[in-house]
Motif scaffolding. Sequence first.
Motif, mmCIF file in Angstrom:
data_model
loop_
_atom_site.group_PDB
_atom_site.id
_atom_site.type_symbol
_atom_site.label_atom_id
_atom_site.label_comp_id
_atom_site.label_asym_id
_atom_site.label_seq_id
_atom_site.Cartn_x
_atom_site.Cartn_y
_atom_site.Cartn_z
ATOM 1 N N ASN A 1 0.813 -1.221 0.000
ATOM 2 C CA ASN A 1 0.000 0.000 0.000
ATOM 3 C C ASN A 1 0.848 1.273 0.000
ATOM 4 O O ASN A 1 0.330 2.363 0.229
ATOM 5 C CB ASN A 1 -0.955 -0.006 1.202
ATOM 6 C CG ASN A 1 -0.215 -0.062 2.529
ATOM 7 O OD1 ASN A 1 0.933 -0.514 2.601
ATOM 8 N ND2 ASN A 1 -0.874 0.368 3.584
ATOM 9 N N CYS A 17 2.531 4.548 -1.103
ATOM 10 C CA CYS A 17 2.092 5.529 -2.096
ATOM 11 C C CYS A 17 2.629 6.908 -1.737
ATOM 12 O O CYS A 17 3.148 7.122 -0.647
ATOM 13 C CB CYS A 17 0.563 5.573 -2.145
ATOM 14 S SG CYS A 17 -0.174 6.073 -0.583
ATOM 15 N N THR A 57 0.793 5.424 -6.665
ATOM 16 C CA THR A 57 1.464 4.167 -6.310
ATOM 17 C C THR A 57 2.867 4.146 -6.914
ATOM 18 O O THR A 57 3.216 4.985 -7.755
ATOM 19 C CB THR A 57 0.691 2.964 -6.854
ATOM 20 O OG1 THR A 57 0.723 3.024 -8.294
ATOM 21 C CG2 THR A 57 -0.743 2.931 -6.352
ATOM 22 N N ASN A 94 1.265 10.337 -0.960
ATOM 23 C CA ASN A 94 0.076 11.139 -0.694
ATOM 24 C C ASN A 94 0.368 12.568 -1.151
ATOM 25 O O ASN A 94 1.441 12.830 -1.705
ATOM 26 C CB ASN A 94 -0.322 11.052 0.788
ATOM 27 C CG ASN A 94 0.772 11.533 1.723
ATOM 28 O OD1 ASN A 94 1.661 12.296 1.352
ATOM 29 N ND2 ASN A 94 0.719 11.065 2.955
ATOM 30 N N THR A 106 -3.984 4.800 -5.789
ATOM 31 C CA THR A 106 -4.757 4.017 -4.825
ATOM 32 C C THR A 106 -6.222 4.454 -4.897
ATOM 33 O O THR A 106 -6.552 5.469 -5.523
ATOM 34 C CB THR A 106 -4.250 4.259 -3.388
ATOM 35 O OG1 THR A 106 -4.498 5.625 -3.051
ATOM 36 C CG2 THR A 106 -2.771 3.927 -3.244
ATOM 37 N N ASP A 107 -7.068 3.715 -4.208
ATOM 38 C CA ASP A 107 -8.490 4.092 -4.133
ATOM 39 C C ASP A 107 -8.664 5.475 -3.500
ATOM 40 O O ASP A 107 -9.636 6.166 -3.765
ATOM 41 C CB ASP A 107 -9.281 3.063 -3.323
ATOM 42 C CG ASP A 107 -9.392 1.726 -4.045
ATOM 43 O OD1 ASP A 107 -9.192 1.681 -5.280
ATOM 44 O OD2 ASP A 107 -9.676 0.720 -3.365
ATOM 45 N N GLU A 108 -7.705 5.871 -2.665
ATOM 46 C CA GLU A 108 -7.769 7.177 -2.005
ATOM 47 C C GLU A 108 -7.200 8.299 -2.884
ATOM 48 O O GLU A 108 -7.195 9.463 -2.478
ATOM 49 C CB GLU A 108 -6.990 7.139 -0.677
ATOM 50 C CG GLU A 108 -7.574 6.207 0.361
ATOM 51 C CD GLU A 108 -7.238 4.733 0.097
ATOM 52 O OE1 GLU A 108 -6.181 4.435 -0.499
ATOM 53 O OE2 GLU A 108 -8.057 3.881 0.471
#
Length: 120
Positions: free
Chosen positions: A40, A42, A81, A44, A75-77
Motif C-alpha cells: 500500500n 504511495c 502508487t 500522498n 490508490t483508491d484514495e
Amino acid sequence: MAPLLDDDGAISESFEKCLKRIFVKYCTPKPDASGDLPPNACLNSAGLDAWAKDTNGSPFSEDTKEEILQFMDITDEGNLTFKGFLQVYQLQTENDEEETWRDLSKHGFDRSLDFGKEAN
C-alpha cells in the motif's frame, strides 16, 4: 552512461532501483527493515509535493497533480502508487530523457546510475 530504458522501451532494472530509492524517501508507509515496499506504499499529497519540490524546486501546480492522478496508477484514495511513479518516469523518459537525467542528478545519481557520486 547507463540505459534508462531497455530494448523494449520499458524502464531498465537499474533505473527502477534508482526510482525505488527516490520513491521510498517520500512514500507512506515506509518500507520495513527488509527494504521491500509495502503493497500500500504511495505518495500522498504531501509526499507528492515534497518529491516535486526536491526534483523541480517547487511543488506541482494543482493542474499538474490532477493530470498525474488522472492518468497514472493510484490508490483508491487517490495517491500515486509505485507503479504510477514508474509510469511518470516512463513517459517522461520517452519524451525527454535529459529531463529524467536532471531529476536523477538532483536525487544524487550519476549517469552510471550510481548513488552519491558527483554527476558528470
